[in-house]
Design a protein around this motif. Structure first.
Motif, PDB file in Angstrom:
ATOM      1  N   ASP A 139       0.759  -1.134  -0.013  1.00 26.91           N
ATOM      2  CA  ASP A 139       0.116  -0.052  -0.148  1.00 26.91           C
ATOM      3  C   ASP A 139       0.915   1.337  -0.100  1.00 26.91           C
ATOM      4  OD1 ASP A 139      -2.218  -1.824   0.104  1.00 26.91           O
ATOM      5  OD2 ASP A 139      -2.480  -1.171   2.173  1.00 26.91           O
ATOM      6  N   TYR A 140       2.081   0.941   0.509  1.00 31.38           N
ATOM      7  CA  TYR A 140       3.000   2.181   0.569  1.00 31.38           C
ATOM      8  C   TYR A 140       4.129   2.226  -0.348  1.00 31.38           C
ATOM      9  CZ  TYR A 140       0.039   2.737   4.678  1.00 31.38           C
ATOM     10  OH  TYR A 140      -0.913   2.864   5.680  1.00 31.38           O
ATOM     11  N   ILE A 141       4.551   0.933  -0.540  1.00 31.37           N
ATOM     12  CA  ILE A 141       5.666   0.681  -1.497  1.00 31.37           C
ATOM     13  C   ILE A 141       5.484   1.088  -2.951  1.00 31.37           C
ATOM     14  CG2 ILE A 141       7.105  -0.988  -2.498  1.00 31.37           C
ATOM     15  CD1 ILE A 141       7.171  -2.281   0.320  1.00 31.37           C
ATOM     16  N   ILE A 142       4.011   0.721  -3.352  1.00 39.47           N
ATOM     17  CA  ILE A 142       3.863   1.082  -4.641  1.00 39.47           C
ATOM     18  C   ILE A 142       3.827   2.773  -4.949  1.00 39.47           C
ATOM     19  CG2 ILE A 142       2.012   0.896  -6.350  1.00 39.47           C
ATOM     20  CD1 ILE A 142       3.886  -1.604  -6.054  1.00 39.47           C
TER      21      ILE A 142
ATOM     22  N   GLN B 208       6.418  -3.638 -16.176  1.00 46.83           N
ATOM     23  CA  GLN B 208       5.778  -5.003 -16.339  1.00 46.83           C
ATOM     24  C   GLN B 208       5.217  -5.992 -15.192  1.00 46.83           C
ATOM     25  OE1 GLN B 208       8.769  -6.640 -18.740  1.00 46.83           O
ATOM     26  NE2 GLN B 208       7.766  -6.382 -20.694  1.00 46.83           N
ATOM     27  N   VAL B 209       6.274  -5.630 -14.115  1.00 53.28           N
ATOM     28  CA  VAL B 209       6.019  -6.331 -12.912  1.00 53.28           C
ATOM     29  C   VAL B 209       4.763  -5.533 -12.040  1.00 53.28           C
ATOM     30  CG1 VAL B 209       6.727  -6.726 -10.546  1.00 53.28           C
ATOM     31  CG2 VAL B 209       8.256  -7.109 -12.606  1.00 53.28           C
ATOM     32  N   VAL B 210       4.914  -3.995 -12.352  1.00 55.28           N
ATOM     33  CA  VAL B 210       3.686  -3.368 -11.685  1.00 55.28           C
ATOM     34  C   VAL B 210       2.433  -3.675 -12.314  1.00 55.28           C
ATOM     35  CG1 VAL B 210       3.015  -0.872 -11.601  1.00 55.28           C
ATOM     36  CG2 VAL B 210       5.342  -1.474 -10.864  1.00 55.28           C
TER      37      VAL B 210
ATOM     38  N   HIS C 238      -2.760  -6.581 -11.915  1.00 49.89           N
ATOM     39  CA  HIS C 238      -3.941  -7.487 -12.396  1.00 49.89           C
ATOM     40  C   HIS C 238      -4.270  -8.480 -11.339  1.00 49.89           C
ATOM     41  CE1 HIS C 238      -3.862  -6.098 -16.479  1.00 49.89           C
ATOM     42  NE2 HIS C 238      -2.878  -6.719 -16.962  1.00 49.89           N
ATOM     43  N   ILE C 239      -3.322  -8.883 -10.511  1.00 52.99           N
ATOM     44  CA  ILE C 239      -3.594  -9.863  -9.461  1.00 52.99           C
ATOM     45  C   ILE C 239      -4.150  -9.567  -7.959  1.00 52.99           C
ATOM     46  CG2 ILE C 239      -1.936 -11.532 -10.607  1.00 52.99           C
ATOM     47  CD1 ILE C 239       0.300 -10.888  -8.807  1.00 52.99           C
TER      48      ILE C 239
END
Length: 222
Positions: free
Chosen positions: A149-152, A180-182, A187-188
């Motif tokens: 929630d804070y790292i992104i 691509q990882v983000v 999606h998940i």
């Protein structure tokens, strides 16, 4: 920002109060004059303390980051070690927050602001960032999913500085792999705030998320 990286050299009350007054009144129009005044009263052995004082403001005053980044550049012209101290203290504080057992909203906001400034001092100036962001996302996803929630937002603030860079763009392999990882996380995850933050990042970078392949990186954590 908590003073956990305190400089060993402490200024006198006179210098401390004077610097506080200068920083409280610094603007784009008087920046160079204020820098001259700072360098006239702060001896070299207090440059680490000055960097720490600046970062306390960076952590809570995101609207002044551009001004503070220019301050770093101008001060570094007088004190060659100032930018090094600033980046060292900045990365140490970021690392400290990321290693907390639980990142609370206060530290999350601080992390976001520090990430923005880190990107401003590195990516925005075409300096590669030696941080394994993919692994940071993976580790959080696997071990501390609530911290995402804070790292992104922290990562988003770093990457948004690519708009100021001449060479580090979304098409850069390092940036592209992170995106691509983000996208995979978007999606998940079932968390709407994270999805929204990812969408804001792609919009800010003027990237079409639908045109980018998703990674199969985080799902290996399952």
């Amino acid at each position: 920002m908590e003073s956990r990286l305190g400089a060993k050299c402490i200024p006198s009350d006179r210098i401390s109060k004077k610097i506080c007054f200068i920083m409280n009144n610094i603007t784009e129009t008087n920046l160079k004059r204020q820098v001259d005044e700072v360098t006239s009263i702060v001896p070299h052995h207090l440059t680490r303390w000055l960097a720490e004082s600046l970062l306390r403001r960076v952590a809570s005053e995101p609207n002044l980051h551009e001004l503070y980044a220019e301050f770093v550049t101008l001060i570094a012209a007088h004190y060659s070690n100032f930018e090094t101290f600033t980046l060292e203290l900045l990365t140490k504080e970021i690392d400290r927050i990321l290693k907390l057992p639980v990142i609370d909203p206060f530290h999350g906001k601080t992390l976001k602001h520090l990430g923005a400034f880190l990107g401003r001092l590195t990516i925005a100036r075409d300096i590669p960032l030696c941080v394994d962001i993919k692994s940071l996302i993976y580790t959080a996803f696997k071990n501390k999913p609530d911290s995402l929630d804070y790292i992104i937002p922290f990562i988003s603030q770093i990457l948004k500085n690519t708009k100021y860079s001449y060479s580090i763009k979304p098409s850069d392999p390092w940036v592209k792999e992170i995106l691509q990882v983000v996208k995979e996380l978007h999606h998940i995850t079932t968390k709407l705030p994270i999805q929204f933050e990812v969408e804001l990042l792609f919009t800010s970078l003027e990237c079409n998320m639908n045109e980018l392949n998703s990674a199969f990186y985080l799902r290996r954590a399952k």
